[in-house]
Write a protein that holds these residues in place. Structure first.
Motif, mmCIF file in Angstrom:
data_model
loop_
_atom_site.group_PDB
_atom_site.id
_atom_site.type_symbol
_atom_site.label_atom_id
_atom_site.label_comp_id
_atom_site.label_asym_id
_atom_site.label_seq_id
_atom_site.Cartn_x
_atom_site.Cartn_y
_atom_site.Cartn_z
ATOM 1 N N TYR A 1 3.317 14.650 -12.956
ATOM 2 C CA TYR A 1 2.840 15.456 -14.069
ATOM 3 C C TYR A 1 3.190 16.917 -13.833
ATOM 4 O O TYR A 1 2.328 17.771 -13.743
ATOM 5 N N VAL B 1 1.234 2.176 -14.820
ATOM 6 C CA VAL B 1 2.317 2.985 -14.265
ATOM 7 C C VAL B 1 2.449 2.809 -12.757
ATOM 8 O O VAL B 1 3.529 2.563 -12.238
ATOM 9 N N VAL B 2 1.329 2.914 -12.052
ATOM 10 C CA VAL B 2 1.374 2.893 -10.593
ATOM 11 C C VAL B 2 1.773 1.499 -10.101
ATOM 12 O O VAL B 2 1.266 0.496 -10.603
ATOM 13 N N SER B 3 2.692 1.445 -9.130
ATOM 14 C CA SER B 3 3.097 0.158 -8.564
ATOM 15 C C SER B 3 1.902 -0.500 -7.894
ATOM 16 O O SER B 3 1.200 0.139 -7.110
ATOM 17 N N ALA B 4 1.671 -1.765 -8.216
ATOM 18 C CA ALA B 4 0.568 -2.551 -7.664
ATOM 19 C C ALA B 4 -0.801 -1.943 -7.996
ATOM 20 O O ALA B 4 -1.801 -2.289 -7.391
ATOM 21 N N GLY B 5 -0.826 -1.024 -8.969
ATOM 22 C CA GLY B 5 -2.092 -0.366 -9.297
ATOM 23 C C GLY B 5 -3.111 -1.340 -9.858
ATOM 24 O O GLY B 5 -4.286 -1.321 -9.490
ATOM 25 N N VAL C 1 -4.474 -3.469 -6.998
ATOM 26 C CA VAL C 1 -5.429 -2.760 -6.129
ATOM 27 C C VAL C 1 -6.744 -2.554 -6.860
ATOM 28 O O VAL C 1 -7.828 -2.756 -6.307
ATOM 29 N N ALA D 1 0.839 -1.199 0.000
ATOM 30 C CA ALA D 1 0.000 0.000 0.000
ATOM 31 C C ALA D 1 0.875 1.250 0.000
ATOM 32 O O ALA D 1 0.576 2.230 -0.695
ATOM 33 N N ARG E 1 3.992 1.488 -1.125
ATOM 34 C CA ARG E 1 4.631 1.581 -2.440
ATOM 35 C C ARG E 1 3.646 2.107 -3.481
ATOM 36 O O ARG E 1 4.006 2.870 -4.370
ATOM 37 N N PHE E 2 2.381 1.684 -3.355
ATOM 38 C CA PHE E 2 1.325 2.152 -4.262
ATOM 39 C C PHE E 2 1.201 3.668 -4.213
ATOM 40 O O PHE E 2 0.998 4.326 -5.227
ATOM 41 N N LEU E 3 1.352 4.225 -2.983
ATOM 42 C CA LEU E 3 1.116 5.662 -2.819
ATOM 43 C C LEU E 3 2.291 6.510 -3.298
ATOM 44 O O LEU E 3 2.126 7.698 -3.523
ATOM 45 N N VAL E 4 3.490 5.895 -3.445
ATOM 46 C CA VAL E 4 4.630 6.675 -3.947
ATOM 47 C C VAL E 4 4.503 6.783 -5.457
ATOM 48 O O VAL E 4 4.496 5.770 -6.154
ATOM 49 N N PRO E 5 4.347 7.993 -6.014
ATOM 50 C CA PRO E 5 4.085 8.102 -7.448
ATOM 51 C C PRO E 5 5.309 7.710 -8.271
ATOM 52 O O PRO E 5 6.446 8.029 -7.918
ATOM 53 N N ASN E 6 5.069 7.019 -9.386
ATOM 54 C CA ASN E 6 6.149 6.656 -10.303
ATOM 55 C C ASN E 6 6.347 7.732 -11.359
ATOM 56 O O ASN E 6 7.406 7.822 -11.955
ATOM 57 N N VAL E 7 5.314 8.519 -11.604
ATOM 58 C CA VAL E 7 5.376 9.561 -12.621
ATOM 59 C C VAL E 7 4.799 10.831 -12.018
ATOM 60 O O VAL E 7 3.788 10.781 -11.336
ATOM 61 N N PHE F 1 -6.526 8.196 -4.466
ATOM 62 C CA PHE F 1 -5.329 9.027 -4.578
ATOM 63 C C PHE F 1 -4.954 9.261 -6.037
ATOM 64 O O PHE F 1 -4.281 10.230 -6.357
ATOM 65 N N TYR F 2 -5.359 8.351 -6.930
ATOM 66 C CA TYR F 2 -4.956 8.478 -8.336
ATOM 67 C C TYR F 2 -6.117 8.810 -9.260
ATOM 68 O O TYR F 2 -5.910 9.432 -10.286
ATOM 69 N N LEU G 1 -7.326 3.952 -1.406
ATOM 70 C CA LEU G 1 -6.057 3.966 -2.148
ATOM 71 C C LEU G 1 -6.278 4.444 -3.586
ATOM 72 O O LEU G 1 -5.522 5.263 -4.107
#
Lengths: 156, 159
Positions: free
Chosen positions: A46, B103-107, B110, A36, A38-44, B84-85, B81
């Motif tokens: 904008y 793109v999002v890890s484990a996106g 989830v 969870a 890791r999910f919240l840390v953005p990879n990209v 947030f995106y 969760l």
């Protein structure tokens, strides 16, 4: 409400089953929580990169205060030290001018001293100092995403 | 002297079938009976002192109510969760979903957990309703529980 379970007659097999259950659920909770996070840390992101290169250190004369218009920062060199001051007024975001020893905002007349501290006008906070580092190819690398104390500088 | 009208109306309501189903032990009149009402309708409901062996057997309830509850918890966690995106607007929603998928890890995980939990919860709630019907759990004195279930399941499509 519940009496504590009587474990005195717990068999060896029962103990290992219980232990395996606890270990598995602990790992499961840790894995879920770290997933969870890791999910919240953005990879990209904008938004434009906040870091930019400002040329070689030798491009700037000793004692100079150079305004970099496209990035809205002042680059200050004194001896072999470099600092970078944001030119964005903390009041409403106008670009401040370098005047005498300090800085002056043309919009509402805020004035700042040489350290960026407010000396007059409506500005609520001091101007921001940005982190200056040296890139691998010996260029000044300024990170507008990071603010530092006024007395922190890069020594070349 | 007759008690005032609201009190008489209340007393009549408490005696009706609906009133007795909602207020099983009546309105408590003393501190002791207030405590007993809390214990009997909350604590003893969650952890009864005594249960029939048959009700604990898995095939009696299939655990559908608790499964629905756990799926609801999973929906809340994954939903928060995803919030947030996800951007709920016509320009951004599609790209937000593409980001979540690629793109999002484990996106993807989830999102699919949220999706499957939603589908499974609808199925579990419907099966739970069937279970309550076929085991007669809606009968006296639990008629009001059926109404609560109807209310809860009508909230389900909005979740």
């Amino acid at each position: 409400m519940n009496a504590p379970p009587d474990n005195s007659d717990l068999s060896r097999r029962g103990f290992f089953a219980l232990a395996a259950g606890w270990v598995a659920s602990t790992f499961g909770i840790i894995a879920g929580a770290s997933g969870a996070i890791r999910f919240l840390v953005p990879n990209v992101l904008y938004e434009p990169d906040q870091r930019f290169k400002a040329g070689r250190p030798d491009d700037y004369a000793d004692g100079s205060i150079t305004f970099l218009e496209s990035e809205r920062v002042f680059l200050l060199r004194r001896g072999n030290t470099f600092r970078c001051l944001s030119a964005i007024c903390t009041h409403l975001g106008c670009t401040v001018d370098h005047q005498g020893d300090g800085f002056h905002c043309p919009c509402h007349g805020s004035t700042f001293d040489a350290a960026g501290k407010v000396t007059g006008g409506p500005a609520p906070r001091a101007l921001t100092w940005h982190l200056v580092t040296l890139s691998k190819d010996d260029r000044l690398l300024i990170d507008k995403g990071q603010s530092v104390e006024a007395d922190k500088y890069l020594v070349v | 002297m007759k008690p005032p009208l609201p009190q008489r109306a209340w007393q009549w309501f408490e005696q009706t079938r609906l009133g007795r189903s909602i207020f099983r032990v009546g309105l408590p009149q003393s501190n002791l009976s207030r405590m007993q009402a809390m214990v009997s309708s909350f604590l003893l409901h969650v952890q009864p002192a005594k249960v029939q062996r048959r009700t604990l057997h898995a095939s009696t309830t299939f655990g559908l109510g608790l499964i629905s509850l756990y799926l609801f918890g999973l929906l809340i966690i994954t939903g928060v969760l995803l919030m947030f995106y996800y951007v709920p607007s016509t320009e951004h929603a599609y790209n937000a979903m593409k980001d979540l998928q690629f793109v999002v890890s484990a996106g993807l995980l989830v999102r699919n957990m949220h999706r499957w939990a939603a589908h499974l919860m609808v199925a579990c709630v419907l099966l739970h309703m069937c279970r309550v019907f076929y085991t007669g759990a809606y009968k006296r004195p639990r008629e009001f529980n059926w109404l609560l279930g109807i209310g809860l399941s009508s909230c389900l499509p909005s979740a």
